[in-house]
Design an enzyme around this catalytic site. Structure first.
Site, PDB file in Angstrom:
ATOM      1  N   ASN A  10      37.170  43.931  44.836  1.00  0.00           N
ATOM      2  CA  ASN A  10      37.177  43.570  46.265  1.00  0.00           C
ATOM      3  C   ASN A  10      37.636  42.120  46.355  1.00  0.00           C
ATOM      4  O   ASN A  10      36.892  41.211  45.998  1.00  0.00           O
ATOM      5  CB  ASN A  10      35.754  43.729  46.818  1.00  0.00           C
ATOM      6  CG  ASN A  10      35.621  43.198  48.234  1.00  0.00           C
ATOM      7  OD1 ASN A  10      36.614  42.927  48.905  1.00  0.00           O
ATOM      8  ND2 ASN A  10      34.374  43.047  48.688  1.00  0.00           N
ATOM      9  N   LYS A  12      38.216  40.478  48.996  1.00  0.00           N
ATOM     10  CA  LYS A  12      37.696  39.812  50.207  1.00  0.00           C
ATOM     11  C   LYS A  12      38.831  39.043  50.902  1.00  0.00           C
ATOM     12  O   LYS A  12      39.964  39.506  50.909  1.00  0.00           O
ATOM     13  CB  LYS A  12      36.523  38.904  49.854  1.00  0.00           C
ATOM     14  CG  LYS A  12      35.484  39.605  48.986  1.00  0.00           C
ATOM     15  CD  LYS A  12      34.231  38.824  48.852  1.00  0.00           C
ATOM     16  CE  LYS A  12      33.294  39.528  47.883  1.00  0.00           C
ATOM     17  NZ  LYS A  12      31.978  38.960  47.826  1.00  0.00           N
ATOM     18  N   HIS A  93      29.893  46.787  53.557  1.00  0.00           N
ATOM     19  CA  HIS A  93      29.639  45.659  52.651  1.00  0.00           C
ATOM     20  C   HIS A  93      28.635  44.715  53.321  1.00  0.00           C
ATOM     21  O   HIS A  93      28.675  44.513  54.538  1.00  0.00           O
ATOM     22  CB  HIS A  93      30.951  44.930  52.343  1.00  0.00           C
ATOM     23  CG  HIS A  93      30.814  43.941  51.223  1.00  0.00           C
ATOM     24  ND1 HIS A  93      30.210  42.717  51.395  1.00  0.00           N
ATOM     25  CD2 HIS A  93      31.176  44.013  49.918  1.00  0.00           C
ATOM     26  CE1 HIS A  93      30.217  42.073  50.231  1.00  0.00           C
ATOM     27  NE2 HIS A  93      30.797  42.846  49.318  1.00  0.00           N
ATOM     28  N   GLU A  95      28.476  41.633  53.518  1.00  0.00           N
ATOM     29  CA  GLU A  95      29.075  40.532  54.282  1.00  0.00           C
ATOM     30  C   GLU A  95      29.451  40.995  55.680  1.00  0.00           C
ATOM     31  O   GLU A  95      29.333  40.231  56.647  1.00  0.00           O
ATOM     32  CB  GLU A  95      30.285  39.963  53.516  1.00  0.00           C
ATOM     33  CG  GLU A  95      29.817  39.124  52.324  1.00  0.00           C
ATOM     34  CD  GLU A  95      30.812  39.012  51.186  1.00  0.00           C
ATOM     35  OE1 GLU A  95      31.987  39.377  51.363  1.00  0.00           O
ATOM     36  OE2 GLU A  95      30.397  38.557  50.101  1.00  0.00           O
ATOM     37  N   GLU A 163      24.662  47.078  45.773  1.00  0.00           N
ATOM     38  CA  GLU A 163      24.970  45.653  45.695  1.00  0.00           C
ATOM     39  C   GLU A 163      23.804  44.839  46.261  1.00  0.00           C
ATOM     40  O   GLU A 163      23.726  44.616  47.476  1.00  0.00           O
ATOM     41  CB  GLU A 163      26.229  45.345  46.516  1.00  0.00           C
ATOM     42  CG  GLU A 163      27.469  46.042  46.033  1.00  0.00           C
ATOM     43  CD  GLU A 163      28.710  45.225  46.356  1.00  0.00           C
ATOM     44  OE1 GLU A 163      29.458  44.909  45.434  1.00  0.00           O
ATOM     45  OE2 GLU A 163      28.906  44.885  47.534  1.00  0.00           O
ATOM     46  N   GLY A 169      28.086  37.052  44.421  1.00  0.00           N
ATOM     47  CA  GLY A 169      28.695  35.721  44.373  1.00  0.00           C
ATOM     48  C   GLY A 169      27.752  34.614  43.952  1.00  0.00           C
ATOM     49  O   GLY A 169      28.069  33.431  44.096  1.00  0.00           O
ATOM     50  N   SER A 209      27.945  39.904  40.940  1.00  0.00           N
ATOM     51  CA  SER A 209      28.123  38.992  39.802  1.00  0.00           C
ATOM     52  C   SER A 209      28.417  39.714  38.487  1.00  0.00           C
ATOM     53  O   SER A 209      27.967  39.267  37.425  1.00  0.00           O
ATOM     54  CB  SER A 209      26.908  38.067  39.668  1.00  0.00           C
ATOM     55  OG  SER A 209      26.803  37.228  40.801  1.00  0.00           O
TER      56      SER A 209
END
Ligand code: PEP
Length: 249
Positions: A10, A12, A93, A95, A163, A169, A209
């Protein structure tokens, strides 16, 4: 049941034309992978990525609108992704759940739209650190699955990505036992709701990660069928060893 593994990247909001060379390098490093490889670049690159990527690399979107067309400035429909050459789309996701307050019902609508356009979906679920600390992880994951995944999925067109939000991240990764506990739970929930045909053939990815240094250990965990990778998917140099680890798992 053997499930073909999936290494999904991904990108992003990262990548310009110059990034397309990473696809070529990745393909050169994996001419005949034992696993599926998917890269989800920003929407601006999907068309070119789909045209330039060798056949062993599939291309996906990172989101889609639930409607096929209409007055939705800045949005992209599932049909448009498919038309641009995408075969998959990431939905829900964390985010997007955070930045755009996407609810499980929103994600479910998008999943229905994406499947209708012939795309395969990667539905993301995951708990916050506060939810894990409060020992609510499995309840949260179960609720997100029930709310975000419609009845119409098959083992072919659905992938679930676990996730944990606190691992995305951050360089923090759950223990292998924690990953195994959640993946086993997701598998059980899939089998209970959809039966063994769909439940045992749906792939479950871990994301958060994943790096060349931890990939092999994560891929050894039961019911981990691959990874959804953010930062380490941006360069072929980082993503390739992850693909190799999955190939060898
Ligand atoms: C992600 O955002 O899906 C992700 C897993 O990111 P990272 O690998 O950078 O933690």
């Amino acid at each position: 049941m053997t499930r073909r593994k999936l290494a999904a990247g991904n990108w992003k909001m990262n990548g310009t034309s110059a990034s397309l060379k990473e696809l070529k390098s990745l393909a050169e490093a994996h001419p005949n992978p034992n696993c599926d490889i998917l890269i989800c670049p920003p929407a601006t690159l999907i068309d070119r990525a789909a045209k330039t990527a060798p056949e062993q690399i599939a291309i996906g979107g990172q989101d889609c609108h639930p409607n096929a067309t209409g007055a939705h400035t800045g949005d992209i429909s599932a049909q448009m992704l498919a038309d641009a050459g995408a075969s998959h789309v990431i939905l829900g996701h964390s985010e997007r759940r955070e930045d755009y307050e996407e609810s499980d019902a929103d994600v479910r609508e998008k999943v229905v739209a994406a499947l209708g356009a012939g795309l395969k979906v990667i539905v993301c679920v995951g708990e916050s650190l506060a939810e894990r600390d409060a020992r609510n992880t499995l309840d949260i994951i179960g609720g997100q699955m029930a709310g975000s995944i419609p009845d119409v999925v098959t083992g072919e067109n659905l992938v679930v990505a676990y996730e944990p939000i606190w691992a995305i991240g951050t360089g923090k990764v759950p223990t292998l036992d924690q990953i195994g506990e959640v993946h086993d739970f997701i598998r059980l929930r899939l089998v209970r709701r959809f039966g063994e045909g769909v439940g045992l053939s749906t792939r479950i990815l871990y994301g958060g990660s994943v790096k060349p240094s931890n990939a092999a250990d994560i891929f050894d965990v039961s019911n981990v069928d691959g990874a959804l990778v953010g930062g380490a998917s941006l360069s072929a140099a980082d993503f390739s060893p992850i693909v190799t680890a999955l190939d060898n798992a």
